[in-house]
Design a protein around this motif. Sequence first.
Motif, PDB file in Angstrom:
ATOM      1  N   LEU A 295       7.450  27.583 -32.973  1.00 40.02           N
ATOM      2  CA  LEU A 295       7.531  29.026 -32.728  1.00 40.02           C
ATOM      3  C   LEU A 295       6.408  29.490 -31.810  1.00 40.02           C
ATOM      4  O   LEU A 295       6.606  30.388 -30.983  1.00 40.02           O
ATOM      5  CB  LEU A 295       7.464  29.781 -34.064  1.00 40.02           C
ATOM      6  N   GLU A 296       5.233  28.887 -31.967  1.00 40.54           N
ATOM      7  CA  GLU A 296       4.129  29.246 -31.079  1.00 40.54           C
ATOM      8  C   GLU A 296       4.472  28.910 -29.627  1.00 40.54           C
ATOM      9  O   GLU A 296       4.075  29.623 -28.706  1.00 40.54           O
ATOM     10  CB  GLU A 296       2.856  28.523 -31.515  1.00 40.54           C
ATOM     11  N   GLN A 297       5.221  27.830 -29.434  1.00 42.94           N
ATOM     12  CA  GLN A 297       5.661  27.491 -28.079  1.00 42.94           C
ATOM     13  C   GLN A 297       6.610  28.553 -27.531  1.00 42.94           C
ATOM     14  O   GLN A 297       6.546  28.913 -26.349  1.00 42.94           O
ATOM     15  CB  GLN A 297       6.327  26.120 -28.087  1.00 42.94           C
ATOM     16  N   LEU A 298       7.490  29.072 -28.407  1.00 42.59           N
ATOM     17  CA  LEU A 298       8.403  30.128 -27.966  1.00 42.59           C
ATOM     18  C   LEU A 298       7.634  31.416 -27.663  1.00 42.59           C
ATOM     19  O   LEU A 298       7.960  32.136 -26.713  1.00 42.59           O
ATOM     20  CB  LEU A 298       9.457  30.391 -29.045  1.00 42.59           C
ATOM     21  N   LEU A 299       6.619  31.703 -28.475  1.00 43.32           N
ATOM     22  CA  LEU A 299       5.804  32.888 -28.208  1.00 43.32           C
ATOM     23  C   LEU A 299       5.056  32.742 -26.877  1.00 43.32           C
ATOM     24  O   LEU A 299       4.924  33.713 -26.117  1.00 43.32           O
ATOM     25  CB  LEU A 299       4.808  33.095 -29.352  1.00 43.32           C
ATOM     26  N   ARG A 300       4.565  31.537 -26.624  1.00 44.14           N
ATOM     27  CA  ARG A 300       3.888  31.290 -25.357  1.00 44.14           C
ATOM     28  C   ARG A 300       4.873  31.462 -24.197  1.00 44.14           C
ATOM     29  O   ARG A 300       4.521  31.992 -23.138  1.00 44.14           O
ATOM     30  CB  ARG A 300       3.281  29.894 -25.370  1.00 44.14           C
ATOM     31  N   LEU A 301       6.117  31.026 -24.425  1.00 43.17           N
ATOM     32  CA  LEU A 301       7.147  31.212 -23.403  1.00 43.17           C
ATOM     33  C   LEU A 301       7.378  32.697 -23.140  1.00 43.17           C
ATOM     34  O   LEU A 301       7.524  33.120 -21.988  1.00 43.17           O
ATOM     35  CB  LEU A 301       8.450  30.544 -23.859  1.00 43.17           C
ATOM     36  N   ARG A 302       7.406  33.485 -24.224  1.00 48.46           N
ATOM     37  CA  ARG A 302       7.612  34.933 -24.052  1.00 48.46           C
ATOM     38  C   ARG A 302       6.525  35.543 -23.174  1.00 48.46           C
ATOM     39  O   ARG A 302       6.801  36.412 -22.335  1.00 48.46           O
ATOM     40  CB  ARG A 302       7.618  35.616 -25.423  1.00 48.46           C
ATOM     41  N   ASP A 303       5.296  35.074 -23.359  1.00 49.99           N
ATOM     42  CA  ASP A 303       4.192  35.616 -22.580  1.00 49.99           C
ATOM     43  C   ASP A 303       4.195  35.103 -21.135  1.00 49.99           C
ATOM     44  O   ASP A 303       3.705  35.789 -20.226  1.00 49.99           O
ATOM     45  CB  ASP A 303       2.854  35.257 -23.244  1.00 49.99           C
ATOM     46  N   GLU A 304       4.738  33.898 -20.923  1.00 49.87           N
ATOM     47  CA  GLU A 304       4.665  33.267 -19.605  1.00 49.87           C
ATOM     48  C   GLU A 304       5.990  33.300 -18.849  1.00 49.87           C
ATOM     49  O   GLU A 304       6.062  32.808 -17.722  1.00 49.87           O
ATOM     50  CB  GLU A 304       4.224  31.804 -19.752  1.00 49.87           C
ATOM     51  N   ALA A 305       7.037  33.865 -19.471  1.00 52.37           N
ATOM     52  CA  ALA A 305       8.381  33.767 -18.887  1.00 52.37           C
ATOM     53  C   ALA A 305       8.446  34.379 -17.492  1.00 52.37           C
ATOM     54  O   ALA A 305       9.016  33.783 -16.563  1.00 52.37           O
ATOM     55  CB  ALA A 305       9.406  34.432 -19.812  1.00 52.37           C
ATOM     56  N   ASP A 306       7.867  35.579 -17.312  1.00 55.75           N
ATOM     57  CA  ASP A 306       7.961  36.243 -16.005  1.00 55.75           C
ATOM     58  C   ASP A 306       7.320  35.384 -14.918  1.00 55.75           C
ATOM     59  O   ASP A 306       7.893  35.206 -13.826  1.00 55.75           O
ATOM     60  CB  ASP A 306       7.275  37.612 -16.070  1.00 55.75           C
ATOM     61  N   GLU A 307       6.136  34.874 -15.211  1.00 58.72           N
ATOM     62  CA  GLU A 307       5.449  34.066 -14.205  1.00 58.72           C
ATOM     63  C   GLU A 307       6.223  32.786 -13.894  1.00 58.72           C
ATOM     64  O   GLU A 307       6.345  32.390 -12.727  1.00 58.72           O
ATOM     65  CB  GLU A 307       4.043  33.719 -14.701  1.00 58.72           C
ATOM     66  N   ARG A 308       6.761  32.137 -14.934  1.00 57.87           N
ATOM     67  CA  ARG A 308       7.494  30.894 -14.716  1.00 57.87           C
ATOM     68  C   ARG A 308       8.790  31.143 -13.944  1.00 57.87           C
ATOM     69  O   ARG A 308       9.174  30.344 -13.074  1.00 57.87           O
ATOM     70  CB  ARG A 308       7.777  30.223 -16.053  1.00 57.87           C
ATOM     71  N   LEU A 309       9.487  32.234 -14.253  1.00 61.94           N
ATOM     72  CA  LEU A 309      10.694  32.566 -13.495  1.00 61.94           C
ATOM     73  C   LEU A 309      10.351  32.844 -12.031  1.00 61.94           C
ATOM     74  O   LEU A 309      11.096  32.452 -11.114  1.00 61.94           O
ATOM     75  CB  LEU A 309      11.389  33.778 -14.117  1.00 61.94           C
ATOM     76  N   HIS A 310       9.236  33.525 -11.815  1.00 65.40           N
ATOM     77  CA  HIS A 310       8.811  33.794 -10.435  1.00 65.40           C
ATOM     78  C   HIS A 310       8.506  32.490  -9.707  1.00 65.40           C
ATOM     79  O   HIS A 310       8.843  32.337  -8.516  1.00 65.40           O
ATOM     80  CB  HIS A 310       7.578  34.695 -10.452  1.00 65.40           C
ATOM     81  N   GLN A 311       7.873  31.540 -10.403  1.00 69.19           N
ATOM     82  CA  GLN A 311       7.560  30.256  -9.775  1.00 69.19           C
ATOM     83  C   GLN A 311       8.828  29.493  -9.415  1.00 69.19           C
ATOM     84  O   GLN A 311       8.906  28.869  -8.354  1.00 69.19           O
ATOM     85  CB  GLN A 311       6.687  29.426 -10.710  1.00 69.19           C
ATOM     86  N   VAL A 312       9.835  29.535 -10.303  1.00 76.71           N
ATOM     87  CA  VAL A 312      11.109  28.870  -9.992  1.00 76.71           C
ATOM     88  C   VAL A 312      11.764  29.519  -8.772  1.00 76.71           C
ATOM     89  O   VAL A 312      12.243  28.822  -7.860  1.00 76.71           O
ATOM     90  CB  VAL A 312      12.054  28.923 -11.213  1.00 76.71           C
ATOM     91  N   ALA A 313      11.763  30.864  -8.750  1.00 79.58           N
ATOM     92  CA  ALA A 313      12.355  31.564  -7.603  1.00 79.58           C
ATOM     93  C   ALA A 313      11.608  31.217  -6.315  1.00 79.58           C
ATOM     94  O   ALA A 313      12.226  31.044  -5.248  1.00 79.58           O
ATOM     95  CB  ALA A 313      12.337  33.073  -7.852  1.00 79.58           C
ATOM     96  N   ASP A 314      10.276  31.100  -6.406  1.00 80.03           N
ATOM     97  CA  ASP A 314       9.489  30.756  -5.229  1.00 80.03           C
ATOM     98  C   ASP A 314       9.812  29.347  -4.737  1.00 80.03           C
ATOM     99  O   ASP A 314       9.928  29.117  -3.525  1.00 80.03           O
ATOM    100  CB  ASP A 314       7.998  30.870  -5.568  1.00 80.03           C
ATOM    101  N   LEU A 315       9.974  28.390  -5.663  1.00 78.01           N
ATOM    102  CA  LEU A 315      10.326  27.027  -5.276  1.00 78.01           C
ATOM    103  C   LEU A 315      11.680  27.004  -4.561  1.00 78.01           C
ATOM    104  O   LEU A 315      11.858  26.324  -3.537  1.00 78.01           O
ATOM    105  CB  LEU A 315      10.350  26.118  -6.501  1.00 78.01           C
ATOM    106  N   LEU A 316      12.639  27.751  -5.102  1.00 79.51           N
ATOM    107  CA  LEU A 316      13.966  27.794  -4.471  1.00 79.51           C
ATOM    108  C   LEU A 316      13.894  28.450  -3.099  1.00 79.51           C
ATOM    109  O   LEU A 316      14.586  28.028  -2.152  1.00 79.51           O
ATOM    110  CB  LEU A 316      14.946  28.545  -5.372  1.00 79.51           C
ATOM    111  N   HIS A 317      13.071  29.501  -2.974  1.00 80.54           N
ATOM    112  CA  HIS A 317      12.920  30.155  -1.660  1.00 80.54           C
ATOM    113  C   HIS A 317      12.302  29.192  -0.652  1.00 80.54           C
ATOM    114  O   HIS A 317      12.760  29.113   0.511  1.00 80.54           O
ATOM    115  CB  HIS A 317      12.035  31.396  -1.817  1.00 80.54           C
ATOM    116  N   ARG A 318      11.289  28.438  -1.071  1.00 77.97           N
ATOM    117  CA  ARG A 318      10.664  27.463  -0.168  1.00 77.97           C
ATOM    118  C   ARG A 318      11.646  26.350   0.191  1.00 77.97           C
ATOM    119  O   ARG A 318      11.659  25.855   1.329  1.00 77.97           O
ATOM    120  CB  ARG A 318       9.412  26.888  -0.829  1.00 77.97           C
ATOM    121  N   ALA A 319      12.487  25.952  -0.789  1.00 82.12           N
ATOM    122  CA  ALA A 319      13.488  24.922  -0.491  1.00 82.12           C
ATOM    123  C   ALA A 319      14.490  25.438   0.538  1.00 82.12           C
ATOM    124  O   ALA A 319      14.879  24.717   1.470  1.00 82.12           O
ATOM    125  CB  ALA A 319      14.197  24.508  -1.783  1.00 82.12           C
ATOM    126  N   ASP A 320      14.923  26.699   0.358  1.00 80.59           N
ATOM    127  CA  ASP A 320      15.864  27.291   1.326  1.00 80.59           C
ATOM    128  C   ASP A 320      15.234  27.364   2.712  1.00 80.59           C
ATOM    129  O   ASP A 320      15.885  27.062   3.741  1.00 80.59           O
ATOM    130  CB  ASP A 320      16.265  28.689   0.868  1.00 80.59           C
TER     131      ASP A 320
END
Length: 449
Positions: free
Chosen positions: A267-292
């Motif tokens: 559960l602590e991992q899920l809570l950490r995900l809740r706190d980091e989700a926006d940043e991680r989603l932004h990083q994924v979007a950035d990787l896809l933009h760089r790939a494009d």
Amino acid sequence: MALTGSAGPVLSREEVDRELTRLSAEREAVESALLALQDHPGRRLLEGAALSGRTEERWQVASQGLSLLWTFFDRYSEALASARAVRSRRVRPSSPELAELSELLRGRAVTVSGAQLPDAARQLAGPARLVEQVSLAELMDRMNAWYATVLEVVSAADAVWSALPARIDLLLAELRRVATLAGSVGVRAGAHPLGDDLARLEQQLTELRAEVLADPLALWRPARVPSQRGHESPTTVAAAQAAAAGAVDTERFDRAGRELDGIRVELEQLLRLRDEADERLHQVADLLHRADATLGEARQARGEVLAKIAATEVPAVPGPSGTLRDGLHQAAELRQQGLWHRLAPLLDALEEQSAQELQRARASLTEVTAPLAVRAELRGRLDAYKAMAARLGVAEDPEVIERYEKARWLLWSAPCDLRAAAAAVARFQQALRPAAGPQDARRYDGQGD
């Protein structure tokens, strides 16, 4: 409560006095032990509890044994009082009085009503009889045996009740706190395995608590095989207390605690995900933009290669991954809905796949631009050989000039035939070999420093 022997020869006055002193001390010890047993917290709890199972069975015997102990003690006290009365008649008792005292102190002079005793007590003396005659030593043996039996039950029950219920309550409170935390990240019974685990764990702990309260002896591990019917005879109060030793079985409780710790970590991992989700989603979007962007650069480079290089092996550039963009859109929706337990595996996969997508785009760019890199390398070599020709003083040689111009024309024409250009550069290099020494030849062949 020391053991005594059977009746023997008539005792002397000194022996009578010593025996009375010893038996009086034993009586005091017995009384103190019985009062302590009567006031034992385990006994009070057992008398007021709704028991079941092994505890109910053994307490039925032990509670009868407790009443029997007081009956035996009264008979013991009465017999000892009778002996004191005989001894107090005169300072120097007569022979008949000494014989009477010997019988009272060591003979079978204590009358016990066998018909009123529990079945377990009657088994000590064989078949049931209305009246039994026993010695003080035999009566002490029976009290010792029953004392050990009762003490085993009340001590074990008290040990279990002292060790487990409060700890179970604390663990249940912690479990409910964890369950509340789990609900905040969408983990609920029927919707997520961790929610099912929490519900199952709460049920197990609730059942364990009920079992502890109703049948504490089911979770007691004695140091020896318990005496349920007073058959064994510890010789002292200390021996009886040692015989009641054992340990509380906390394995089920400990296992539940370890399982709850494991759930808390997840559960602590899920809570950490809740706190980091926006940043991680932004990083994924950035990787896809760089790939494009890299794929776009590769497509542009491919057009340049086709225009400038005479080659048919230029690989096609793949298009962007629509699946990853769909996954990123789905992850954003899960983020908005707060379904962290579903977002966690999806986001992990997206991070890995987006990194692979960028690597794939870079590999495509490298593969597409390889002919341009080969042409640039050939141009560099041609310039190096030209400088060598000037140093060797053959730059004006007609053959050297012809071969240089031929290689230069091939490398700077469009589309460039790389194979013909490479051969022309090699011929130009060969034209310099007669004028170059061994060291210069090795250097310009790539073998020198």
